[in-house]
Design an enzyme around this catalytic site. Structure first.
Site: not given
Length: 504
Positions: A316-318
């Site tokens: 996530d949230e890369a």
């Protein structure tokens, strides 16, 4: 922490301890269906059964382990065969209806029979039975029959021990509580920008640096699990029919790993440690073979000490990873999880990768991800439902809540309860949904009291969404209000929602 030693000792039992009662005791009766999660079928009728000091628990073979736990909780003797007309609670293994984890509970004047096809089913039935014994321990189990089984096989919660390390004893107490509501998966978030919390022998500085004192949000969450400590937690959870799902978040959320090993950055320079709550700024170096040696070592060692089927690789949230690099990373990493005998599991961003067809995607983010997740489902991906605006139990209840965040919105008890995991995302049919999970992030949590205050009572409602075939808010709020004294007796620091009429 405000809890007294006596309360801690009481909470050590996985089931609510109760003193055996005499036949002369007052006999309040809990209605047969007044339990959480709501059973599938309830058929009240006939005389109830009063538990006294003469009552024994009868169990043989594979039923004995669950029976011993029930005996501890009710302080009753466990026997292989009860003599004559001895009043008894009988636990037995045998076919019920072919449904996974199902059980049948039959209550009559002379005794109770709990039958299930598996020990896990017996354990589920025991959780129901425990709620049918009045909270005081003095009373009668209502007569009738319950036939019960879960809607979804996966009923989970997540605990973030990366941003703040929660001790094994705290995690065990949390396992005790979640198992009472038939929650059967505990997802442990083991790494993030602020800390690394699991021993990896081939990369030892991950914990000596990433788990040192001063790591964690605000620098107050240091600590880590040794391999022995992790295995002990896995065993403890399994004894309560809870499966541990470990998560190593990547390719983002890796600042702590890069502080320990600068070679995991593209320029070989260690970034400064982070103790804030910002996200999206870190990334593994996607073009470096060192990255994949690191990732494979971590997956190999974690898979070797995890008997459960899933290994969570985050994803996530890369935001610091380009879209092309992200897909390149997943193409290399998702097959590695399969190589070491586990099913790959990640946040819903992994659904963009073609290789996610054999993986599980955890749906958490906004509707912008819906089409991607639906397309992945058409390619074989299964889904766990954790929409942040409904299921994230680190979010505040309302603006006055002393803990938690509010970026996904305020989540009162009814909001957490009043949605359907099987129809929530267009293009994701119920057949593709493995279950529901309630994540609890630790940016603001410091103690077991904090964990409990944010988890309860919302997690009880989310457990019912995972287990029960239908939702009924008025029924649930009544059952939840009646359950409050049980939390109070165990010293659980739950939130007394104004939406609930609490008993006691």
């Amino acid at each position: 922490m405000r809890r007294r030693l006596a309360v801690l000792l009481a909470c050590a039992l996985p089931l609510t301890a109760a003193a055996p009662v005499s036949a002369a005791a007052a006999v309040p009766v809990v209605a047969l269906g007044s339990v959480i999660p709501a059973p599938v079928e309830v058929r009240p009728g006939g005389a109830g059964f009063t538990v006294t000091s003469r009552t024994v628990i009868e169990a043989r073979g594979g039923a004995r382990g669950v029976a011993e736990r029930l005996g501890e909780a009710l302080r009753l003797r466990v026997v292989g065969q009860a003599p004559g007309r001895t009043p008894k609670i009988a636990l037995e293994l045998g076919r019920v209806n072919g449904k996974p984890e199902s059980y049948r509970l039959t209550v009559g004047k002379r005794g109770v029979t709990l039958r299930a096809a598996t020990p896990a089913g017996l354990f589920n039935g025991v959780q129901t039975l425990q709620q049918l014994v009045p909270a005081s321990g003095a009373g009668t189990i209502a007569g009738g029959e319950i036939v019960d089984y879960p809607r979804f096989g996966y009923r989970g919660t997540m605990l973030d021990i990366a941003r703040h390390f929660h001790t094994p004893d705290e995690i065990k107490r949390h396992i005790d509580e979640i198992s009472k509501f038939k929650v059967n998966y505990l997802h442990l978030h083991l790494s993030d920008d602020q800390g690394w919390r699991i021993q990896i022998d081939s990369w030892p500085r991950l914990t000596t640096v990433g788990g040192a004192a001063g790591t964690g949000v605000d620098g107050v969450g240091g600590g880590f699990l040794t391999k022995a400590g992790y295995r002990d937690l896995v065993r403890y959870a399994a004894s309560r029919y809870v499966t541990i799902v470990p998560e190593i978040d990547m390719p983002g959320h890796v600042n702590a790993a890069q502080v320990a090993y600068p070679e995991l950055t593209c320029d070989g320079v260690a970034p400064p440690p982070r103790t804030d709550t910002a996200v999206g700024y870190s990334s593994l170096c996607i073009g470096s073979e060192t990255t994949y040696r690191f990732v494979e070592d971590v997956i190999r060692e974690l898979a070797a000490m995890t008997p459960g089927p899933y290994l969570h690789i985050g994803g996530d949230e890369a935001h610091a990873t380009t879209e092309a690099d992200y897909l390149t990373f997943q193409k290399r990493v998702l097959p590695l999880v399969t190589k070491y005998g586990k099913t790959a599991y990640g946040w819903n961003e992994i659904a963009a990768a073609p290789e996610a067809g054999v993986a599980v995607a955890q749906y958490w983010s906004s509707a912008t991800q819906n089409a991607t997740v639906a397309a992945a489902v058409a390619n074989g991906t299964k889904v766990i439902m954790s929409p942040a605006n409904l299921a994230y139990i680190d979010q505040k209840y309302d603006p006055s809540t002393r803990l938690g965040l509010s970026w996904a919105g305020y989540i009162e008890v009814r909001k957490a309860y009043d949605w359907d995991p099987g129809t929530h995302v267009t293009g994701v049919p119920e057949s593709a949904v493995l279950g529901v999970e309630a994540p609890l992030w630790s940016e603001t949590l410091r103690s077991l009291d904090d964990i409990e205050y944010m988890a309860w009572p919302r997690l009880a409602g989310l457990a019912e969404l995972g287990w029960s075939p239908a939702r009924d808010w008025e029924s649930f709020r009544a059952r939840l209000g009646a359950y409050g004294p049980r939390w109070t007796a165990r010293g659980v620091d739950f939130y007394r929602s104004p939406q609930i009429d609490w008993a006691g």
